[in-house]
Design a protein around this motif. Structure first.
Motif, PDB file in Angstrom:
ATOM      1  N   LEU A  47       0.842  -1.195   0.000  1.00 35.79           N
ATOM      2  CA  LEU A  47       0.000   0.000   0.000  1.00 35.79           C
ATOM      3  C   LEU A  47       0.876   1.244   0.000  1.00 35.79           C
ATOM      4  O   LEU A  47       1.820   1.359   0.786  1.00 35.79           O
ATOM      5  N   ALA A  50      -2.347   5.839  -0.363  1.00 40.63           N
ATOM      6  CA  ALA A  50      -3.765   5.619  -0.653  1.00 40.63           C
ATOM      7  C   ALA A  50      -4.583   6.796  -0.121  1.00 40.63           C
ATOM      8  O   ALA A  50      -4.438   7.192   1.047  1.00 40.63           O
ATOM      9  N   HIS A  74       1.983   4.917   3.665  1.00 42.29           N
ATOM     10  CA  HIS A  74       0.893   4.017   3.303  1.00 42.29           C
ATOM     11  C   HIS A  74      -0.362   4.785   2.881  1.00 42.29           C
ATOM     12  O   HIS A  74      -1.076   4.364   1.971  1.00 42.29           O
ATOM     13  N   THR A  96     -10.043   6.260  -1.882  1.00 44.88           N
ATOM     14  CA  THR A  96     -10.126   4.796  -1.953  1.00 44.88           C
ATOM     15  C   THR A  96     -10.834   4.243  -0.736  1.00 44.88           C
ATOM     16  O   THR A  96     -11.534   3.235  -0.820  1.00 44.88           O
ATOM     17  N   GLN A 128      -5.086  -1.625  -4.179  1.00 39.79           N
ATOM     18  CA  GLN A 128      -5.066  -0.984  -2.877  1.00 39.79           C
ATOM     19  C   GLN A 128      -6.182  -1.469  -1.971  1.00 39.79           C
ATOM     20  O   GLN A 128      -6.033  -1.476  -0.744  1.00 39.79           O
ATOM     21  N   GLY A 132      -5.272  -2.478   1.705  1.00 39.97           N
ATOM     22  CA  GLY A 132      -5.644  -1.357   2.554  1.00 39.97           C
ATOM     23  C   GLY A 132      -6.709  -1.713   3.572  1.00 39.97           C
ATOM     24  O   GLY A 132      -6.690  -1.210   4.703  1.00 39.97           O
TER      25      GLY A 132
END
Length: 374
Positions: A47, A50, A74, A96, A128, A132
């Motif tokens: 990740l 994001a 991250h 996201t 992701q 994530g």
């Protein structure tokens, strides 16, 4: 001795011919330098940055603590929004992830209730979304546990799980991506160079000149195999030393010489495959289309992108006949885990067997092609 001299001189001719092809030289240089660097650093497997938004309806110390736990690399710095902006932001692709912390979340938690936090994930960003989701659950659970620990006792787990990541302690995606992209470049360039060399002979009419000389199809084919294979060996070895080890600082635990030996066997197979595809195609565009059909499965199903154990059993069995499967296996074993010949000898034998079959098929097809032109 006469046959060996013919093969040597024809191979030198192939190298000189490639040296005059500027476009191909640029392709080779980029594939083993810039492309490896870009793929290793520009497409992280973990990740990375994001975009995330937080709807904080609680406005409590705990909700502020959760919001402050998300930071680069991250995640991007969280955007604090209201509940009416969450759905439009997800629809527009601005975020996201969105986390909705409900009202009275901290009060209900301290009262012994089990309040829920809503996590919305844009699943179209598949690279992701899956990773994530796990990151966010771990972060939120950790912050909540730490907060509650300061207010009331928590039951401790009966075990302490210690995790050790072998061969890549920091789980750095650059280590994996650079070596696997090097393998992909070796596969693609070895097939392209030999196939293009044969088609170039046909399109320029020089193949007819070879036919009137006292040369056999075996000599012509072997010259292309060793010449193009030698170029890939030299450039790939230099890329491993100067780009992967030097520029990207990826530690190589095994013997580079043993890897080069395995690569040589692998190139014997892929260069034969390139000649076979070139005899099937009538022009360079047709060769390119055939290459797409062959190259993508070889790379995607070799175990370099996804572990073979995760694939359907039928695919695993079929890919045992593919040279990339065994080359990826020996590459990972030698370069990552420092394996010696006592461990990778099955892969070496498999490459010898598969290479022999491919060479015989290519030579048979090449002889038929030569006979039809004579």
């Amino acid at each position: 001795m006469h046959m060996l001299l013919n093969i040597f001189h024809l191979g030198v001719k192939e190298i000189r011919s490639l040296g005059r092809d500027t476009i191909m030289l640029v392709l080779i240089g980029f594939a083993f330098s810039g492309q490896i660097y870009v793929v290793a650093t520009g497409l992280p497997q973990s990740l990375n940055k994001a975009p995330i938004a937080i709807v904080d309806e609680d406005r409590s110390p705990l909700s502020a603590r959760i919001a402050s736990a998300f930071y680069p690399p991250h995640f991007l710095a969280p955007a604090i929004i209201d509940q009416y902006a969450a759905d439009p932001g997800m629809d527009a692709g601005l975020y996201t992830f969105t986390i909705d912390i409900p009202p009275n979340f901290q009060r209900d938690l301290l009262a012994g209730r089990q309040p829920a936090i809503q996590l919305n994930v844009d699943a179209t960003r598949i690279s992701q979304a899956f990773i994530g989701n796990n990151y966010i659950q771990t972060i939120v659970n950790g912050e909540v546990a730490t907060f509650v620990q300061g207010h009331r006792a928590l039951a401790t787990l009966p075990i302490d799980l210690e995790t050790r990541a072998l061969f890549n302690p920091n789980l750095d995606s650059v280590w994996f991506g650079s070596v696997m992209e090097l393998v992909n470049s070796i596969t693609a360039l070895s097939i392209i160079l030999t196939g293009a060399a044969l088609i170039r002979e046909r399109e320029h009419g020089t193949i007819e000149h070879l036919l009137v000389m006292p040369l056999t199809p075996f000599e012509i084919m072997m010259a292309k195999v060793w010449a193009m294979g030698l170029i890939v060996v030299v450039v790939a070895t230099a890329s491993l030393v100067f780009v992967v080890q030097g520029l990207l600082e990826v530690p190589i635990h095994g013997s580079v010489a043993l890897f080069v030996a395995g690569m040589t066997l692998y190139l014997f197979t892929t260069t034969s495959l390139g000649i076979f595809l070139a005899t099937m195609a009538r022009s360079m565009p047709q060769f390119g289309l055939l290459l797409l059909v062959i190259l993508l499965p070889l790379q995607m199903l070799s175990g370099g992108m996804t572990p073979r154990e995760s694939m359907p059993e039928l695919v695993q069995n079929i890919m045992l006949a593919a040279p990339t499967t065994h080359f990826v296996s020996l590459t990972q074993a030698i370069l990552y885990r420092g394996a010696g010949i006592s461990i990778v000898w099955p892969q070496f034998l498999a490459l010898i067997a598969i290479g022999s079959v491919f060479f015989v098929l290519a030579l048979t097809r090449f002889r038929k092609t030569i006979s039809s032109m004579a």
